[in-house]
Scaffold this motif. Structure first.
Motif, PDB file in Angstrom:
ATOM      1  N   ILE A 179       7.611  -1.032   1.249  1.00  0.00           N
ATOM      2  CA  ILE A 179       7.684  -0.340  -0.019  1.00  0.00           C
ATOM      3  C   ILE A 179       6.608  -0.605  -0.837  1.00  0.00           C
ATOM      4  O   ILE A 179       6.189   0.287  -1.489  1.00  0.00           O
ATOM      5  CB  ILE A 179       9.107  -0.640  -0.638  1.00  0.00           C
ATOM      6  CG1 ILE A 179      10.197  -0.304   0.235  1.00  0.00           C
ATOM      7  CG2 ILE A 179       9.256  -0.130  -2.131  1.00  0.00           C
ATOM      8  CD1 ILE A 179      11.608  -1.030  -0.213  1.00  0.00           C
ATOM      9  N   ASP A 201      10.481   9.366  -1.925  1.00  0.00           N
ATOM     10  CA  ASP A 201      11.000   9.234  -3.521  1.00  0.00           C
ATOM     11  C   ASP A 201      11.888   8.263  -3.146  1.00  0.00           C
ATOM     12  O   ASP A 201      11.773   7.429  -2.415  1.00  0.00           O
ATOM     13  CB  ASP A 201      11.475  10.699  -4.077  1.00  0.00           C
ATOM     14  CG  ASP A 201      12.294  11.397  -3.051  1.00  0.00           C
ATOM     15  OD1 ASP A 201      13.055  10.802  -2.174  1.00  0.00           O
ATOM     16  OD2 ASP A 201      12.316  12.649  -3.077  1.00  0.00           O
ATOM     17  N   ILE A 251      13.364   4.999  -0.479  1.00  0.00           N
ATOM     18  CA  ILE A 251      13.423   3.519  -0.616  1.00  0.00           C
ATOM     19  C   ILE A 251      14.988   3.101  -0.331  1.00  0.00           C
ATOM     20  O   ILE A 251      15.383   1.904   0.612  1.00  0.00           O
ATOM     21  CB  ILE A 251      13.264   3.380  -2.130  1.00  0.00           C
ATOM     22  CG1 ILE A 251      11.681   3.473  -2.101  1.00  0.00           C
ATOM     23  CG2 ILE A 251      13.641   1.743  -2.279  1.00  0.00           C
ATOM     24  CD1 ILE A 251      11.264   3.431  -3.636  1.00  0.00           C
ATOM     25  N   LEU A 287       0.973   5.781  -3.441  1.00  0.00           N
ATOM     26  CA  LEU A 287       1.412   6.808  -4.201  1.00  0.00           C
ATOM     27  C   LEU A 287       0.614   6.672  -5.452  1.00  0.00           C
ATOM     28  O   LEU A 287       0.319   7.919  -6.155  1.00  0.00           O
ATOM     29  CB  LEU A 287       2.959   6.873  -4.417  1.00  0.00           C
ATOM     30  CG  LEU A 287       3.735   7.291  -3.361  1.00  0.00           C
ATOM     31  CD1 LEU A 287       5.295   7.237  -3.680  1.00  0.00           C
ATOM     32  CD2 LEU A 287       3.320   8.542  -2.421  1.00  0.00           C
ATOM     33  N   ALA A 288       0.567   5.498  -6.011  1.00  0.00           N
ATOM     34  CA  ALA A 288       0.143   5.295  -7.312  1.00  0.00           C
ATOM     35  C   ALA A 288      -1.496   5.502  -7.339  1.00  0.00           C
ATOM     36  O   ALA A 288      -2.083   6.361  -8.063  1.00  0.00           O
ATOM     37  CB  ALA A 288       0.167   3.885  -7.908  1.00  0.00           C
ATOM     38  N   HIS A 340       3.799   1.499   0.296  1.00  0.00           N
ATOM     39  CA  HIS A 340       4.003   3.046   0.037  1.00  0.00           C
ATOM     40  C   HIS A 340       3.709   3.113  -1.664  1.00  0.00           C
ATOM     41  O   HIS A 340       3.178   4.211  -1.891  1.00  0.00           O
ATOM     42  CB  HIS A 340       5.626   3.324   0.351  1.00  0.00           C
ATOM     43  CG  HIS A 340       5.864   4.558  -0.221  1.00  0.00           C
ATOM     44  ND1 HIS A 340       5.475   5.721   0.389  1.00  0.00           N
ATOM     45  CD2 HIS A 340       6.916   4.716  -0.981  1.00  0.00           C
ATOM     46  CE1 HIS A 340       6.193   6.837  -0.073  1.00  0.00           C
ATOM     47  NE2 HIS A 340       6.837   6.362  -1.040  1.00  0.00           N
ATOM     48  N   LEU A 341       4.499   2.394  -2.375  1.00  0.00           N
ATOM     49  CA  LEU A 341       4.232   2.801  -3.879  1.00  0.00           C
ATOM     50  C   LEU A 341       2.767   2.710  -4.358  1.00  0.00           C
ATOM     51  O   LEU A 341       2.360   3.226  -5.082  1.00  0.00           O
ATOM     52  CB  LEU A 341       4.968   1.656  -4.617  1.00  0.00           C
ATOM     53  CG  LEU A 341       6.524   1.907  -4.431  1.00  0.00           C
ATOM     54  CD1 LEU A 341       7.484   0.879  -5.415  1.00  0.00           C
ATOM     55  CD2 LEU A 341       7.009   3.178  -5.015  1.00  0.00           C
ATOM     56  N   THR A 342       1.839   1.662  -3.851  1.00  0.00           N
ATOM     57  CA  THR A 342       0.640   1.587  -4.026  1.00  0.00           C
ATOM     58  C   THR A 342      -0.198   2.851  -3.630  1.00  0.00           C
ATOM     59  O   THR A 342      -1.090   3.345  -4.296  1.00  0.00           O
ATOM     60  CB  THR A 342      -0.038   0.233  -3.352  1.00  0.00           C
ATOM     61  OG1 THR A 342       0.640  -0.726  -3.794  1.00  0.00           O
ATOM     62  CG2 THR A 342      -1.335   0.066  -3.698  1.00  0.00           C
TER      63      THR A 342
END
Length: 415
Positions: free
Chosen positions: A147, A109, A113, A154-155, A150-152
């Motif tokens: 980052i 979360d 970051i 999670l999406a 990671h965000l990709t």
């Protein structure tokens, strides 16, 4: 989407990604060991011990996926070892790649970051004496790439989770629709059988009783002696008693086949019984016009529509009050259900494919159409909902005697 550590480990592709990070970490550790070649022995020994500690902390964090406290402790130890390594072994700055992914994995979360940003700052400051553009851009770009990956992930995992929930909802909705259709079919068939029993068997038995009563009167009016009349009258009485017993059975069958609430009370009373089981809103019921007995199929349709509407209010509307109005006009009966809930957009609901919620409205509309009536829904987000159904009643149907299904055969016409 904040995915917890255990959830993170169970996502599709997480195992492959974890293995790739493990391989990268092993390669970086070997590169760091190579960097110890040619330096002072004491410094090299300390460097080997620190790299071993780094590997142990990393391995403990990877293995202890179900123990969050140990994971956090391992990450803290790993970070401390890395900071100590930086001054004596500059090549260890590349271990920041493994540290980045470990932060984002243990803290998936905003905290992860923030930790990545902090590690990036440490990596840049560790080269302060001979800092260059490359020394700044290397850790910075690496952090942004990590980052972004990671965000990709999670999406993608969030989209997969929502798709899984949607599939489960569609399956549940399809099952609910099948059960609703099956229940509606059973109810329609039960009502059809009740009508047939009433129109054929029950009426026939009533006619038999009436004809036997007329025959008894005619025999009593003949000049025959009492002895001559006795045997025919006894047989007629036996026939009448048998017909009465069978008529009673027919009435019981009709009562069992019609809706349970209607079998014990009037239509208004049936709605009161339904309202007693509604959880959430306060339900008030009002009758306008002269209440009268309606055909069983009409009362059953109104009751089922009312049950569906009140069920929707209880489950979906979030209302605190609901008002039910039953209006008896000369040529129609109307049912209005109004609530003060959150409301919805009827046009948007009508455009949804069948099975994606609000299937009860279509079922209620179809039930009203089967009785020659119409159903109208008025609603808007935040403004509550008003449902109105009107069913026409012919003059012959409005003249049906009250409790006709319970009184079959109880009154006989004297001829």
């Amino acid at each position: 989407m904040a995915v917890g550590t255990i959830e993170y480990e169970t996502q599709p592709g997480a195992a492959s990604f974890r293995r790739a990070m493990n391989v990268l970490t092993v390669v970086l550790l070997i590169a760091c060991l190579g960097g110890l070649v040619g330096i002072d022995r004491h410094v090299a020994v300390i460097g080997v011990l620190l790299l071993a500690s780094f590997a142990a902390a990393y391995g403990n964090c990877v293995v202890r996926t179900d123990e969050r406290i140990q994971q956090l402790a391992s990450v803290a130890v790993l970070t401390l070892v890395w900071i100590v390594l930086l001054p004596m072994l500059p090549v260890s700055v590349y271990l920041v790649f493994s540290i980045f992914f470990l932060y984002l994995r243990v803290l998936p979360d905003l905290r992860g970051i923030v930790a990545v940003i902090g590690a990036t700052a440490v990596a840049i400051l560790s080269q302060w004496g001979h800092i260059t553009i490359g020394a700044v851009m290397g850790p910075l770009v690496s952090a942004l790439v990590c980052i972004g990956i990671h965000l990709t992930l999670l999406a993608l995992w969030k989209a997969g989770h929502e798709r899984e929930l949607l599939i489960k909802e569609l399956i549940a909705t399809r099952q609910q629709l099948a059960e609703t259709e099956r229940a509606a079919g059973v109810a329609a068939e039960r009502q059809r059988i009740a009508h047939e029993i009433h129109d054929t068997l029950a009426q026939g038995l009533s006619s038999i009783q009436m004809l036997l009563r007329v025959a008894e009167q005619e025999i009593n009016s003949t000049p025959l002696s009492e002895e001559e009349k006795r045997m025919p009258l006894q047989r007629m009485e036996l026939a009448r008693n048998t017909a009465a017993d069978n008529l009673q059975e027919a009435r019981a069958m009709i009562a069992a086949l019609q809706p349970a609430a209607l079998s014990k009370t009037s239509l208004e009373g049936a709605f009161h019984r339904v309202a007693e089981h509604i959880v959430g809103p306060e339900v008030t019921i009002e009758v306008e016009g002269a209440e009268r007995q309606l055909p069983m199929r009409t009362e059953a349709a109104l009751l089922r529509i009312g049950q569906g509407a009140l069920g929707n209010v209880s489950k979906h509307a979030g209302a605190t009050r609901c008002h039910v109005t039953l209006t008896y006009a000369e040529d129609e009966v109307r049912l209005d259900v109004v609530d003060n809930g959150r409301g919805f957009d009827p046009a948007a609901v009508a455009q949804r494919p069948a099975g994606l919620g609000h299937i009860g409205i279509d079922a209620m509309r179809q039930r009203a159409q089967e009785q020659g009536g119409a159903l109208v829904v008025e609603s808007a987000p935040g403004e509550g909902t008003a449902l109105s159904v009107s069913i026409p009643i012919s003059e012959e149907e409005t003249d049906a005697p009250k409790d006709s299904y319970e009184r079959i055969g109880e009154t006989q016409t004297e001829v």
